[in-house]
Enzyme design. Structure first.
Site, PDB file in Angstrom:
ATOM      1  N   HIS A  21       0.880  -1.169   0.000  1.00  0.00           N
ATOM      2  CA  HIS A  21       0.000   0.000   0.000  1.00  0.00           C
ATOM      3  C   HIS A  21       0.920   1.222   0.000  1.00  0.00           C
ATOM      4  O   HIS A  21       1.904   1.249   0.734  1.00  0.00           O
ATOM      5  CB  HIS A  21      -0.871  -0.050   1.268  1.00  0.00           C
ATOM      6  CG  HIS A  21      -1.999   0.924   1.265  1.00  0.00           C
ATOM      7  ND1 HIS A  21      -1.798   2.280   1.389  1.00  0.00           N
ATOM      8  CD2 HIS A  21      -3.326   0.752   1.143  1.00  0.00           C
ATOM      9  CE1 HIS A  21      -2.971   2.884   1.338  1.00  0.00           C
ATOM     10  NE2 HIS A  21      -3.922   1.986   1.192  1.00  0.00           N
ATOM     11  N   ARG A  47      -5.185  12.050   0.622  1.00  0.00           N
ATOM     12  CA  ARG A  47      -4.835  12.611  -0.684  1.00  0.00           C
ATOM     13  C   ARG A  47      -6.087  13.102  -1.405  1.00  0.00           C
ATOM     14  O   ARG A  47      -6.073  14.157  -2.030  1.00  0.00           O
ATOM     15  CB  ARG A  47      -4.097  11.557  -1.522  1.00  0.00           C
ATOM     16  CG  ARG A  47      -2.637  11.420  -1.123  1.00  0.00           C
ATOM     17  CD  ARG A  47      -1.971  10.239  -1.787  1.00  0.00           C
ATOM     18  NE  ARG A  47      -2.338   8.988  -1.135  1.00  0.00           N
ATOM     19  CZ  ARG A  47      -2.559   7.845  -1.758  1.00  0.00           C
ATOM     20  NH1 ARG A  47      -2.443   7.780  -3.069  1.00  0.00           N
ATOM     21  NH2 ARG A  47      -2.872   6.750  -1.090  1.00  0.00           N
TER      22      ARG A  47
END
Ligand code: FAD
Length: 598
Positions: free
Chosen positions: A236, A256
């Protein structure tokens, strides 16, 4: 000599995550005297951490959805390396397993019409993840655990299995120890189901917790079973790398999505340098456009920070390797300078609290140091798709410890459904097999128990040896630096040399203190498993000279059609593993035809 207590069952299930619990329920329902053994407390397994949901083509959100579409999505996600029969059974049976969970009391989120709600997830053509808010795994474990306990299945918790016992070629039971007292314990059973989860702890940065040292993988290979797809490990992109108290913990993609950006040590938003041609048309190529996207998604393209996980993870890795990383080998994820504290606390409350409480990092004031974190292993025990049986009679595997289902890359949500479908199949078939052995019962040989006991207690008799924590740390560095997200032949060869040296060092470990609750001793035992698994990953990764799914070779950056027809299989040879290349099982014509449809 006293080798501790003994228990006799038809089926012993090692692991109490979703796969283990579902297997135990199935074995019990098929009439087997069943036990669950788990290393940590009952209820504490990775399954609890899964948030997204359970992928199942129920057609509640999209009537067009059906098992064939789910099958196709899964195979494509795995870059066609999945065992087609596992992917087929999984897609066909997942809806029934979800409905059954509901019957047993799981409270799923609902659609307006009262059906089980299904959400979108990457790689799935239709919205098909049955979910319970963002705590689906927790609800799954709660439901399965309540049922297992209500059925009266015996549970041995905080009990670690260290060896599979055999009678000739067949399984005869399992050997282990109680973590608290350090006492030894033997299970006599013709069937053992491995459901021990992942391997993340072999890597320096991982989202996995302390239990995930690849025990089931190593137990299986030592018992003579084969492992498949071990080169495929999922990373990840955003795990914390600093401070140590939160190292590896996932930072959700929403940071994000809500404006957080990735910067290198020079303060540069480097993701603009890593936009692959394939995604150029849909990705912003200037900071101005990327920033406008947050408020006007229609007229602007997505910021490159939101490229697929593997692209972001590879870019971060390249920056760090080029010497533009943070002091602790990561990259900065900065939302503090981009959004005001109120916004961050409103949009990302659990992220804020998690880092404040665990690490005293205030994400509203300072950037986070993040990097790719080892998250999931696609590889595992090679099993027969219909029965979950390994090649060792009596040994079964299901869940993350089994291989084949996800090919080279797992789609989100396909893990929870995998646990239910193959957990049930493993439990049922382990029970049937145990019933068949009644005419020729297996026996546990006292000498085998003594050998297992000696191996487990060895670190207490070595004086002046090394501390297991030092060896573990060195192994994690090797795996992180040389067998991580981007690989090359030189580095993999170097890694194999280092692993051999570490294995030699691990034969001379000394632990302080006595057998009662002694984590140093527990680690000395786990370390042997981590070394077996690390060797398998590095060997398979060196052999596969292409890039595909969770395996990227810098020296072979393309996907190679020829490798698309082959699996790498590993088996034990004395104290090491040997590798064979095996053709993929042939998919029947009617399933192949599904890939020609639009
Ligand atoms: P686990 O749930 O990992 O359980 C393993 C069991 O084996 C435990 O009880 C452990 O104590 C026991 N055990 C291990 N070794 C021994 C031993 N030697 N002796 C005795 N017992 C032993 N997947 C999704 O589909 N969706 C998601 O959103 C998602 N999010 C995730 C988030 C995080 C942070 C993590 C770490 C994983 C996530 N995953 C997700 C992956 C998924 O949760 C796991 O792959 C899955 O739960 C594994 O289930 P399992 O039953 O195979 O094993």
């Amino acid at each position: 000599r006293n080798t501790g207590e003994r228990h006799s069952y038809d089926v012993v299930v090692v692991g109490a995550g979703g796969a283990g619990l579902r297997a135990a329920i199935a074995a019990h329902d098929a009439g087997a005297r069943t036990a669950i053994v788990c290393k940590s407390l009952l209820g504490k397994a990775h399954t609890v951490m899964a948030e997204g949901g359970i992928a199942a083509a129920m057609g509640n959100a999209w009537p067009e959805d059906n098992w064939k579409v789910h099958f196709r999505d899964t195979m494509r996600g795995g870059k066609m390396l999945n065992h087609w029969r596992m992917a087929q059974l999984h897609a066909q049976e997942a809806p029934d397993r979800v409905l059954e969970l509901e019957e047993w009391g799981a409270l799923f989120d609902r659609t307006q019409d009262g059906l089980i709600s299904q959400r979108d997830f990457g790689g799935h053509r239709y919205a098909r993840l049955a979910h319970v808010g963002d705590r689906t795994g927790l609800e799954m474990i709660r439901t399965l655990q309540q049922r297992a306990v209500a059925l009266g299945i015996d549970v041995f918790m905080e009990c670690t299995i260290t060896e599979i016992l055999k009678d000739g070629d067949r399984v005869a039971g399992a050997f282990g120890y109680w973590r608290e007292s350090g006492r030894l314990i033997t299970f006599e059973a013709p069937s053992v189901v491995l459901a021990t989860g992942g391997i993340g702890k072999s890597f320096k940065v991982t989202s996995n917790s302390w239990e995930y040292t690849g025990d089931g993988h190593a137990l299986a290979v030592r018992a003579g079973a084969s492992l498949i797809n071990m080169e495929f490990v999922q990373f990840h992109p955003t795990g914390m790398v600093w401070p140590p108290s939160v190292r590896g913990i996932l930072v959700t993609e929403s940071v994000r999505g809500d404006g957080g950006v990735l910067k290198n040590s020079e303060g540069r938003r480097f993701m603009f340098d890593y936009i692959p041609d394939f995604f150029k048309a849909e990705t912003a190529d200037s900071i101005e456009e990327a920033d406008r996207w947050y408020t006007d998604k229609k007229n602007n393209r997505r910021p490159p920070e939101l490229l697929p996980r593997d692209e972001v993870a590879r870019a971060i890795n390249s920056e760090v390797k080029a010497g533009r990383g943070t002091p602790h080998g990561g990259i900065y994820l900065d939302i503090a300078s981009r959004r005001d504290p109120e916004y961050i606390m409103r949009r990302l409350p659990s992220m804020y609290h998690q880092f404040k409480e665990l690490a005293d990092v205030d994400i509203t004031r300072e950037p986070m140091e993040i990097g790719p974190t080892c998250h999931y292993v696609m590889g595992g025990v090679e099993v027969d798709p219909d029965t979950a049986a390994s090649i060792v009679p009596g040994l079964y595997a299901a869940g993350e410890v089994a291989g084949g289902m996800h090919g080279s890359n797992r789609l989100g949500g396909n893990s929870l459904s995998d646990l239910l479908v193959f957990g049930r199949r493993a439990g049922l078939n382990a029970a049937y097999y145990a019933a068949r052995t009644q005419d020729a019962p297996v026996t546990v040989d006292d000498d085998a128990v003594l050998v297992a006991a000696d191996a487990a207690l060895a670190p207490f008799s070595e004086e002046g040896g090394e501390n297991p924590y030092t060896v573990q740390k060195d192994l994690q560095e090797v795996m992180h630096n040389l067998v991580g997200i981007i690989r090359t032949a030189d580095e993999l060869e170097q890694a194999l040399g280092e692993i051999e040296k570490l294995a030699e060092r691990s034969r001379h470990l000394t632990v302080e203190g006595n057998r009662q609750y002694n984590p140093g001793w527990h680690l000395a035992i786990d370390l042997q498993n981590m070394l077996w698994v690390s060797e398998c990953i590095a060997k398979a990764a060196l052999t596969r000279t292409e890039s595909r799914g969770g395996h990227t070779r810098d020296d072979y950056p393309m996907t190679d059609q020829d490798w698309g027809t082959k699996n790498i299989v590993l088996r034990r040879r004395n104290d090491s593993v040997e590798l064979a290349i095996q053709p993929l099982p042939q998919m029947p014509a009617e399933l192949k035809a599904l890939f020609e449809e639009k």
